[in-house]
Design an enzyme around this catalytic site. Structure first.
Site, short mmCIF file in Angstrom:
data_model
loop_
_atom_site.label_atom_id
_atom_site.label_comp_id
_atom_site.label_asym_id
_atom_site.label_seq_id
_atom_site.Cartn_x
_atom_site.Cartn_y
_atom_site.Cartn_z
N ASP A 407 -52.86 37.55 -23.37
CA ASP A 407 -54.19 37.82 -22.81
C ASP A 407 -54.94 36.49 -22.69
O ASP A 407 -54.48 35.46 -23.20
CB ASP A 407 -54.91 38.79 -23.76
CG ASP A 407 -56.23 39.26 -23.20
OD1 ASP A 407 -56.36 39.31 -21.96
OD2 ASP A 407 -57.13 39.57 -24.00
N GLU A 410 -55.77 33.10 -18.21
CA GLU A 410 -56.10 32.68 -16.82
C GLU A 410 -56.12 31.16 -16.66
O GLU A 410 -55.79 30.71 -15.56
CB GLU A 410 -57.46 33.28 -16.42
CG GLU A 410 -57.42 34.78 -16.20
CD GLU A 410 -57.24 35.57 -17.50
OE1 GLU A 410 -57.73 35.12 -18.55
OE2 GLU A 410 -56.58 36.62 -17.45
N ASP A 481 -59.92 44.32 -17.73
CA ASP A 481 -61.03 45.04 -18.35
C ASP A 481 -61.79 45.92 -17.35
O ASP A 481 -62.83 45.54 -16.81
CB ASP A 481 -61.98 44.04 -19.01
CG ASP A 481 -61.30 43.30 -20.15
OD1 ASP A 481 -60.21 43.74 -20.58
OD2 ASP A 481 -61.85 42.28 -20.61
C1 GLC Z 1 -59.82 40.99 -23.40
C2 GLC Z 1 -58.66 41.87 -22.95
C3 GLC Z 1 -58.74 43.17 -23.69
C4 GLC Z 1 -58.67 42.93 -25.18
C5 GLC Z 1 -59.81 42.00 -25.58
C6 GLC Z 1 -59.73 41.59 -27.04
O1 GLC Z 1 -61.01 41.51 -23.01
O2 GLC Z 1 -58.65 42.05 -21.58
O3 GLC Z 1 -57.69 44.02 -23.29
O4 GLC Z 1 -58.77 44.12 -25.88
O5 GLC Z 1 -59.77 40.82 -24.81
O6 GLC Z 1 -58.55 40.94 -27.31
#
Ligand code: GLC
Length: 797
Positions: A407, A410, A481
């Site tokens: 995650d 980007e 998200d």
């Molecule tokens: C980001 C991710 C989400 C995750 C959060 C905390 O917002 O997109 O899926 O739960 O980070 O790690």
């Protein structure tokens, strides 16, 4: 004098700021090689590569030489020799392959591409063509008013790209909307369809790029980037399927994931402490809601230090993971790229010592702020970093983790502006963030995938938020998200379809919506859609109420459970479609027009959001929380309405009642769907019988794939294939079942064949001998058979 200097300075400054586009120029000379033609133009260099009869690469630069840095996206080796002819005429060059005619005018250099019947497929805008403005590169193409455009991956505004402009720059955008542009993934590939004929263009450029499909003009469409080369691949179909398939021949296809990752996955930001995780796992099992995976979001770590555990919340992770395994759960942990700046932390120490993080041009390491506060960013474009990271992942797996969730790659930093001047290794060629940004997530996924492959022969699961063309080779993708509202239920469908059209088949959304609270109706509809998206995970944000399927009460839980159970019933079918996608690169969940390219209706209204799983299963999802009726389109042919057990003639729009517990699905005549009993998780017990739902047509075929679902032995040929062939005429329906490859010993011993939509036969022969042990009721015939290498069954009328 001072005034003159002043004016001169002004003129210089003015002309610099307002430089004009310079065009590629006239052809001065050219040289022919075995696989390409190299052109010298007045303002640039141009290489034309014949990759295949239908795939041509056009590469321009206004620099002295072409870049030697390898492509991040393309894995297909450039052929050293290819077949084409060249005819030099006074004002033009005609290059021919077996499928294309490329007509290049000399003054100026402009490209027109035709099929061998001289139908124009694609053409440079006659006055502009390829252009440069300082570092910026562009290609202007003629815009036809009857051409439709699709693709570009993770885009939110429906499927059709006409009349709009897009930017590709990987962006962390929580709570995006259907009007947002840049998101987590950049896929610079699009499909043009004109007169039902399709071609694709892949623009192999990782810089911030732009695609304008006739927004604010009716003369051209264009694509370009803020740096790099004008390097694009033209892929001719005319079938859409061939375009996607060939695009993924160039950029790679999925590896078969572990079977368990096709099951339902449960996530939340975050499940902790350990006792809560145990409660969640036990409750799924008590309530018999199938589930294969539990996710550990950022709170499992010690102050968000990657590759660590918070020992207060999880005092003995190895024991917990063992216990979860005994309950049939796999654990997937989040791993973000940011490494906490902390001189006492082993990951930071190793990275600093071995120079594995991204640097400023003055040699100091870049620090950006993200979950752990100030963090270093591993330079995944450097081989040494990838190897190191892979080893870290391997070590983590030793503790029982089965999947990795990437995650914030980007890469995202608070402030959302990773400085452009930061430098990366770029596989030994050194490049700034401008070039690397869009491939940072892809490179991280590569490091993770390669590390896992080295670690063991077991298939693991990787999920990523960011990516670029080629991400399908390493990871599944989810759409980030989203929000728990009707708009995002629709986006969960359209964005997944867009990703499939763009070569990324393993895709899904946060079921239920990450941010906010879904209504009862919305959550049911979302699970019904999720059960038909390749990646199927419920996930929600830190401040939402608990969202596990059983938390919604008696009105909702049974419908969610039914949707999840249907997913598990169809697992053999899903697995087969994943296997097919490893071979073809085609989307698993695919916009209906991919299969019905020549049917105008499949491009319009809600029909464009209907989709097929593979060749024959049509899903017409209810994409809002309130509809009780759905207008849907069935392409020509006969369709079996799954829950009403009736046959409908297609080639028309129908209105179907869709009470909240119904998912409108239809099976096309000729379709065969393998199913199994519903398990609580993959591997709960050996599957020893399968049901095949068969809706006969004049002639159809289905190849059924089996392997262990666990190891990479399949890549060494350890799998089996069983071919089902149906032939129907007025006197009989014949089915033959033949094992055509038998290098995996399946546990399946019995087949239950369920023929639907047929009349009662007069007589049934199995391997030429009459049998009586079958049942027939309501157009449905059921027969149980022992599995053997060759079976013929004849229903005689
Ligand atoms: C980001 C991710 C989400 C995750 C959060 C905390 O917002 O997109 O899926 O739960 O980070 O790690």
């Amino acid at each position: 004098m001072r005034n003159i200097i002043f004016i001169l300075l002004f003129v210089v400054a003015f002309s610099y700021t307002y430089a004009e586009f310079e065009f590629a120029g006239n052809i001065k000379n050219y040289k022919v090689f075995d696989n390409r033609i190299e052109f010298e133009l007045t303002n640039s260099k141009f290489n034309l590569y014949v990759i295949d009869n239908n795939i041509i690469r056009f590469r321009f630069t206004n620099q002295k030489d072409f870049s030697l840095a390898p492509s991040y996206a393309i894995t297909y080796p450039l052929p050293s020799k290819s077949k084409f002819s060249l005819n030099d005429q006074e004002d033009r060059l005609i290059i021919k392959t077996d499928e294309l005619i490329i007509n290049i005018s000399k003054k100026p250099c402009r490209i027109s591409i035709y099929d061998t019947n001289n139908n124009l497929l694609n053409q440079d805008e006659e006055s502009f063509g390829v252009a440069f403005d300082n570092d910026e590169v562009r290609c202007f193409k003629k815009l036809f008013n009857d051409e439709k455009f699709y693709g570009l991956g993770e885009k939110t505004d429906g499927l059709l790209r006409n009349g709009k402009q897009y930017k590709l720059w990987n962006t962390d955008f929580p709570a995006y909307t259907s009007r947002s542009d840049e998101l987590y993934q950049s896929i610079p590939f699009f499909i043009g369809i004109r007169n039902y004929k399709a071609y694709g263009i892949f623009f192999d450029n990782t810089y911030k790029s732009y695609f304008n499909f006739g927004a604010s003009n009716n003369r051209f469409y264009w694509f370009g980037a803020e740096g790099g080369e004008m390097d694009y691949y033209f892929i001719y179909g005319p079938d859409i399927k061939r375009v996607i398939s060939d695009y993924t021949k160039l950029t790679g296809r999925i590896h078969l994931p572990p079977l368990w990752s096709l099951g339902y996955q449960q996530s939340r930001y975050s499940y902790y402490p350990e006792s809560l995780v145990r409660t969640i796992a036990n409750t799924f099992r008590e309530r018999k809601i199938p589930c294969d995976v539990i996710y550990f979001d950022i709170h499992y770590m010690d102050e968000y230090r990657v590759f660590t555990w918070n020992k207060e919340r999880f005092p003995d992770p190895e024991k917990l993971l063992r216990d979860l395994k005994n309950l049939g759960f796999k654990v997937v942990t989040i791993i973000d790229p940011g490494v906490k700046v902390d001189s006492n932390y082993f990951v930071a120490q190793e990275g600093v010592k071995n120079n594995l993080f991204a640097r400023y041009p003055d040699g100091t390491f870049y620090q950006g702020e993200v979950w752990p506060s100030w963090a270093y960013f591993p330079d995944f474009t450097k081989e040494a970093t990838r190897t190191w990271w892979g080893e870290k992942i391997g070590g983590f797996l030793n503790q029982g983790v089965e999947g990795i969730w990437n995650d914030m790659n980007e890469p995202a930093v608070w402030g959302q502006n990773f400085p452009d001047i930061v430098l990366f290794d770029d596989n030994g060629f050194t490049a700034s963030h401008k070039k690397i940004h869009n491939v940072y997530g892809l490179s991280m996924a590569k490091a993770t995938y390669d590390g896992l492959r080295k670690y063991s022969n077991k298939r693991h699961f990787i999920l990523t938020r960011a990516g670029f063309s080629g991400i399908q080779r390493y990871a599944a993708v989810w759409t980030g998200d989203n929000i728990a509202n009707d708009e995002h239920l629709y986006l969960a469908c359209t964005m997944s379809l867009n990703m499939g059209l763009s070569g990324v088949p393993f895709i899904g959304s946060d079921v239920g919506g990450f941010i906010g609270e879904p209504s009862d109706e919305l959550i049911i509809r979302w699970y019904q859609l999720g059960a038909f998206t390749p990646f199927f995970r419920g996930h929600s944000a830190i401040d939402t109420r608990f969202r596990e399927p059983y938390t919604f009460g008696d009105f909702v839980e049974p419908d969610i459970k039914r949707a999840i159970q249907l997913r598990y019933k169809l697992l053999p079918f899903w697995y087969n479609e994943f296997y097919n996608s490893t071979q073809t690169g085609l989307p698993i969940m695919r916009a209906m027009f991919v299969n019905y390219q020549y049917d105008e209706n499949s491009y319009y209204h809600d029909a464009q959001y209907q989709f097929m799983i593979g060749e024959n299963l049509l899903v017409a999802p209810v994409l809002n929380s309130y509809d009780k009726f759905k207008k849907l389109y069935l392409p020509a042919g006969r369709w079996y309405d799954w829950d009403e057990n009736k046959v409908i003639d297609g080639g028309k729009w129908i209105i179907k009642e869709v009470p909240i517990n119904k998912i409108p699905i239809f099976l096309k005549e000729g379709g065969i769907i393998p199913m199994q009993e519903v398990l609580n998780y993959v591997g709960e017990k050996n599957v020893d019988s399968l049901q095949f739902l068969i809706f006969p047509s004049a002639k159809s075929e289905y190849t059924f794939y089996e392997d262990d679902g666990i190891s990479y032995d399949n890549e060494n040929g350890k799998y089996s294939l069983t071919k089902f062939l149906i032939e129907q005429n007025s006197k009989s329906i014949k089915l033959s079942v033949e094992k055509i490859k038998n290098d995996y010993q399946s546990s399946v011993k019995k087949y239950n064949l369920k023929f639907v939509g047929i009349d009662k036969p007069r007589k049934i022969n199995l391997n030429k001998k009459e049998i009586k042990n079958y049942s027939y009721e309501a157009n449905t015939l059921m027969i149980d058979l022992d599995v053997s290498n060759f079976i013929t069954l004849e229903l005689i009328y």
